[in-house]
Design a protein around this motif. Structure first.
Motif, PDB file in Angstrom:
ATOM      1  N   GLY A 162       0.834  -1.208   0.000  1.00  0.00           N
ATOM      2  CA  GLY A 162       0.000   0.000   0.000  1.00  0.00           C
ATOM      3  C   GLY A 162       0.868   1.258   0.000  1.00  0.00           C
ATOM      4  O   GLY A 162       2.021   1.223   0.449  1.00  0.00           O
ATOM      5  N   PRO A 163       0.318   2.404  -0.506  1.00  0.00           N
ATOM      6  CA  PRO A 163       1.125   3.616  -0.624  1.00  0.00           C
ATOM      7  C   PRO A 163       1.716   4.109   0.700  1.00  0.00           C
ATOM      8  O   PRO A 163       2.882   4.508   0.756  1.00  0.00           O
ATOM      9  N   LYS A 164       0.916   4.034   1.770  1.00  0.00           N
ATOM     10  CA  LYS A 164       1.426   4.567   3.046  1.00  0.00           C
ATOM     11  C   LYS A 164       2.462   3.629   3.660  1.00  0.00           C
ATOM     12  O   LYS A 164       3.445   4.071   4.246  1.00  0.00           O
ATOM     13  N   MET A 165       2.211   2.312   3.540  1.00  0.00           N
ATOM     14  CA  MET A 165       3.164   1.349   4.110  1.00  0.00           C
ATOM     15  C   MET A 165       4.493   1.410   3.350  1.00  0.00           C
ATOM     16  O   MET A 165       5.565   1.283   3.944  1.00  0.00           O
ATOM     17  N   GLY A 170      10.202   3.025   3.551  1.00  0.00           N
ATOM     18  CA  GLY A 170      11.340   3.845   3.122  1.00  0.00           C
ATOM     19  C   GLY A 170      11.880   4.669   4.276  1.00  0.00           C
ATOM     20  O   GLY A 170      13.094   4.863   4.414  1.00  0.00           O
ATOM     21  N   LYS A 171      10.990   5.124   5.122  1.00  0.00           N
ATOM     22  CA  LYS A 171      11.408   6.009   6.222  1.00  0.00           C
ATOM     23  C   LYS A 171      12.096   5.246   7.365  1.00  0.00           C
ATOM     24  O   LYS A 171      13.129   5.657   7.861  1.00  0.00           O
ATOM     25  N   ILE A 172      11.534   4.089   7.748  1.00  0.00           N
ATOM     26  CA  ILE A 172      12.076   3.445   8.959  1.00  0.00           C
ATOM     27  C   ILE A 172      12.823   2.136   8.702  1.00  0.00           C
ATOM     28  O   ILE A 172      13.472   1.631   9.607  1.00  0.00           O
ATOM     29  N   GLY A 173      12.726   1.587   7.485  1.00  0.00           N
ATOM     30  CA  GLY A 173      13.347   0.275   7.250  1.00  0.00           C
ATOM     31  C   GLY A 173      14.758   0.373   6.700  1.00  0.00           C
ATOM     32  O   GLY A 173      15.226   1.450   6.305  1.00  0.00           O
ATOM     33  N   ASP A 174      15.413  -0.789   6.665  1.00  0.00           N
ATOM     34  CA  ASP A 174      16.678  -0.896   5.923  1.00  0.00           C
ATOM     35  C   ASP A 174      16.389  -1.401   4.517  1.00  0.00           C
ATOM     36  O   ASP A 174      17.240  -1.361   3.638  1.00  0.00           O
ATOM     37  N   GLY A 175      15.181  -1.907   4.345  1.00  0.00           N
ATOM     38  CA  GLY A 175      14.761  -2.408   3.044  1.00  0.00           C
ATOM     39  C   GLY A 175      13.270  -2.646   3.060  1.00  0.00           C
ATOM     40  O   GLY A 175      12.605  -2.516   4.093  1.00  0.00           O
ATOM     41  N   VAL A 176      12.735  -2.986   1.876  1.00  0.00           N
ATOM     42  CA  VAL A 176      11.307  -3.258   1.764  1.00  0.00           C
ATOM     43  C   VAL A 176      11.119  -4.511   0.926  1.00  0.00           C
ATOM     44  O   VAL A 176      11.866  -4.733  -0.031  1.00  0.00           O
ATOM     45  N   LEU A 177      10.166  -5.348   1.329  1.00  0.00           N
ATOM     46  CA  LEU A 177       9.833  -6.534   0.537  1.00  0.00           C
ATOM     47  C   LEU A 177       8.505  -6.242  -0.146  1.00  0.00           C
ATOM     48  O   LEU A 177       7.477  -6.167   0.520  1.00  0.00           O
ATOM     49  N   VAL A 178       8.555  -6.025  -1.458  1.00  0.00           N
ATOM     50  CA  VAL A 178       7.331  -5.697  -2.186  1.00  0.00           C
ATOM     51  C   VAL A 178       6.867  -6.946  -2.923  1.00  0.00           C
ATOM     52  O   VAL A 178       7.559  -7.449  -3.806  1.00  0.00           O
ATOM     53  N   ASN A 179       5.689  -7.423  -2.526  1.00  0.00           N
ATOM     54  CA  ASN A 179       5.128  -8.638  -3.104  1.00  0.00           C
ATOM     55  C   ASN A 179       4.553  -8.339  -4.488  1.00  0.00           C
ATOM     56  O   ASN A 179       3.351  -8.142  -4.643  1.00  0.00           O
ATOM     57  N   ARG A 184       5.223  -2.073 -13.704  1.00  0.00           N
ATOM     58  CA  ARG A 184       4.220  -1.046 -13.360  1.00  0.00           C
ATOM     59  C   ARG A 184       4.036  -0.939 -11.848  1.00  0.00           C
ATOM     60  O   ARG A 184       3.914   0.149 -11.303  1.00  0.00           O
ATOM     61  N   ASP A 185       4.032  -2.085 -11.145  1.00  0.00           N
ATOM     62  CA  ASP A 185       3.860  -2.050  -9.694  1.00  0.00           C
ATOM     63  C   ASP A 185       5.090  -1.429  -9.034  1.00  0.00           C
ATOM     64  O   ASP A 185       4.986  -0.746  -8.014  1.00  0.00           O
ATOM     65  N   PHE A 186       6.256  -1.666  -9.620  1.00  0.00           N
ATOM     66  CA  PHE A 186       7.476  -1.121  -9.014  1.00  0.00           C
ATOM     67  C   PHE A 186       7.650   0.365  -9.306  1.00  0.00           C
ATOM     68  O   PHE A 186       8.228   1.089  -8.489  1.00  0.00           O
ATOM     69  N   GLU A 187       7.136   0.828 -10.449  1.00  0.00           N
ATOM     70  CA  GLU A 187       7.184   2.277 -10.700  1.00  0.00           C
ATOM     71  C   GLU A 187       6.420   2.988  -9.587  1.00  0.00           C
ATOM     72  O   GLU A 187       6.879   3.954  -8.998  1.00  0.00           O
ATOM     73  N   PHE A 188       5.233   2.448  -9.297  1.00  0.00           N
ATOM     74  CA  PHE A 188       4.415   3.019  -8.233  1.00  0.00           C
ATOM     75  C   PHE A 188       5.120   2.864  -6.872  1.00  0.00           C
ATOM     76  O   PHE A 188       5.264   3.821  -6.119  1.00  0.00           O
ATOM     77  N   ALA A 189       5.594   1.645  -6.582  1.00  0.00           N
ATOM     78  CA  ALA A 189       6.194   1.376  -5.266  1.00  0.00           C
ATOM     79  C   ALA A 189       7.427   2.244  -5.026  1.00  0.00           C
ATOM     80  O   ALA A 189       7.563   2.871  -3.966  1.00  0.00           O
ATOM     81  N   VAL A 190       8.301   2.306  -6.024  1.00  0.00           N
ATOM     82  CA  VAL A 190       9.564   3.026  -5.819  1.00  0.00           C
ATOM     83  C   VAL A 190       9.302   4.522  -5.587  1.00  0.00           C
ATOM     84  O   VAL A 190       9.960   5.158  -4.757  1.00  0.00           O
ATOM     85  N   SER A 191       8.293   5.069  -6.270  1.00  0.00           N
ATOM     86  CA  SER A 191       8.020   6.501  -6.061  1.00  0.00           C
ATOM     87  C   SER A 191       7.557   6.741  -4.612  1.00  0.00           C
ATOM     88  O   SER A 191       7.915   7.738  -4.000  1.00  0.00           O
ATOM     89  N   GLN A 192       6.792   5.803  -4.066  1.00  0.00           N
ATOM     90  CA  GLN A 192       6.344   5.948  -2.670  1.00  0.00           C
ATOM     91  C   GLN A 192       7.513   5.745  -1.699  1.00  0.00           C
ATOM     92  O   GLN A 192       7.684   6.495  -0.735  1.00  0.00           O
TER      93      GLN A 192
END
Ligand code: F42
Length: 332
Positions: A162-165, A170-179, A184-192
């Protein structure tokens, strides 16, 4: 961006010894990270990770992902620190909001997921660092908790779609696991994610594509074996995702009905038939090694730094692990 690590995901729905065998094979085939999913109805994630740690020597490992509703942050800090000790510093922690339906079945109310993740990560990080923690958060309250042992730093990855998560990750993690598996999903995810990373001032961050992957020299076979996993992804995705991929909602309804028939009448071939080419394209990276390499290259351009081969991996898991190790990882 470079792909810094190629990882693999396993669901502990098989005997632990068998899962460990796959992990050893993955380590021997150039995989650098193994993520084990966490659902209470499967083998316990930390018992499984302990076995994997004992039988491997270089691959990084962690839960992908645990959640703070069912497993209290103090227990997570203790468990992952223990895995870090057993593995000589190879532990990583994946944490996410958890699966609403499962949690509600257990009588756990799934509220304020963003707060739960933010506060848990703060507390877990402090405990891992050996601090005494008193925390009066909105959802987590702790008075003077402290681990009696310390095993080094452990990177924390947040499971997010989700956009907020994604921004919080990005703010508090060392990384993110995007399922997800599609650019197209990563364009959206990376911008968030970038919004959060910028707020934190971090210079390094691992963007992980936690994909549904299926690899085989025979592209058709690879695609066919991804269909059931794709059907489950379709069944559980929100409409916004179908809009993003222009997948008609009638097609989605067909998959949901087919899954229902499979559960009630055993018609699993019907599920395969209901999954469309567009769904396969949107929700999996499936095909021959060269097709898979092409898709990974697109993800890399967008900012993905780690690719995880998730279920089904291939029509034959062992063969697929060897193919990824010999034909994909060296050519990234
Ligand atoms: N879940 C598991 O249970 N086990 C696993 O092994 C697992 C693996 C996994 C791997 C990668 C991955 O990305 C996810 C994985 N998950 C697994 C799922 C994971 O646990 C989470 O369910 C999932 O990642 C969360 O998805 P999400 O990023 O869409 O977040 C949800 C919570 C969401 O709705 N987010 C919204 C958003 O925009 O990001 C925000 C919702 C919101 O604003 N909530 C408010 C708030 O304050 O939190 C109020 C809501 C309220 O009602 O209180």
């Amino acid at each position: 961006m470079v792909i810094s690590m190629f990882g693999i995901e396993f669901v502990p729905n098989m005997e632990v010894n068998k899962l460990v065998e796959y992990c050893v094979l993955a380590e021997d085939n150039e995989f650098k990270a193994v993520w084990i999913t966490d659902h209470y109805n499967n083998r316990n994630v930390y018992a499984t990770l302990a076995m994997v740690a004992a039988k491997t020597s270089s691959i990084k490992l962690g839960p992908g992902v645990t959640n703070p509703y069912h497993i209290h942050p103090t227990l997570t800090a203790s468990a992952i620190s223990t895995i870090n000790e057993i593995s000589n510093g190879r532990a990583m922690l994946g944490i996410g909001a958890g699966d609403r339906t499962t949690l509600e079945k257990l009588g756990i109310s799934w509220t304020r997921p963003l707060k739960y993740i933010e506060e848990s990560v703060t507390v877990i990080r402090d405990l891992i660092e050996g601090k005494s923690v008193t925390y009066d958060g909105d959802v987590i309250k702790i008075q003077g908790a402290k681990l009696d042992f310390k095993t080094g730093t452990i990177p924390i990855y947040i499971g997010a779609q989700g956009p907020k998560m994604l921004e919080l990750a990005g703010k508090i993690g060392d990384g993110v696991l995007v399922n997800a598996s599609h650019p197209r999903d990563f364009e959206f995810a990376v911008s968030q994610i970038k919004k959060g990373v910028e707020k934190s001032g971090k210079t390094e961050f691992d963007v992980v594509a936690y994909t549904c992957m299926s690899v085989d020299e025979n592209s058709e076979k690879a695609k066919n074996s991804a269909k059931i996993v794709v059907a489950f992804i379709v069944a559980g995705s929100p409409d916004t995702v179908f809009e993003r991929h222009k997948i008609p909602l009638e097609d989605v309804e067909n998959v949901r009905k087919a899954l229902n028939n499979a559960f009630t009448k055993g018609d699993w071939p019907g599920v395969g038939k209901a999954v469309t080419e567009d769904m396969l394209e949107a929700f999996s990276i499936a095909g021959s090694p060269s097709e898979v390499l092409e898709k990974i290259a697109e993800l890399r351009k967008i900012g993905v730094t780690q690719v995880v081969a998730g279920s089904p991996i291939g029509p034959k898991k062992k063969d697929a692990i060897k193919t990824i190790g010999s034909e994909i990882i060296p050519n990234l």
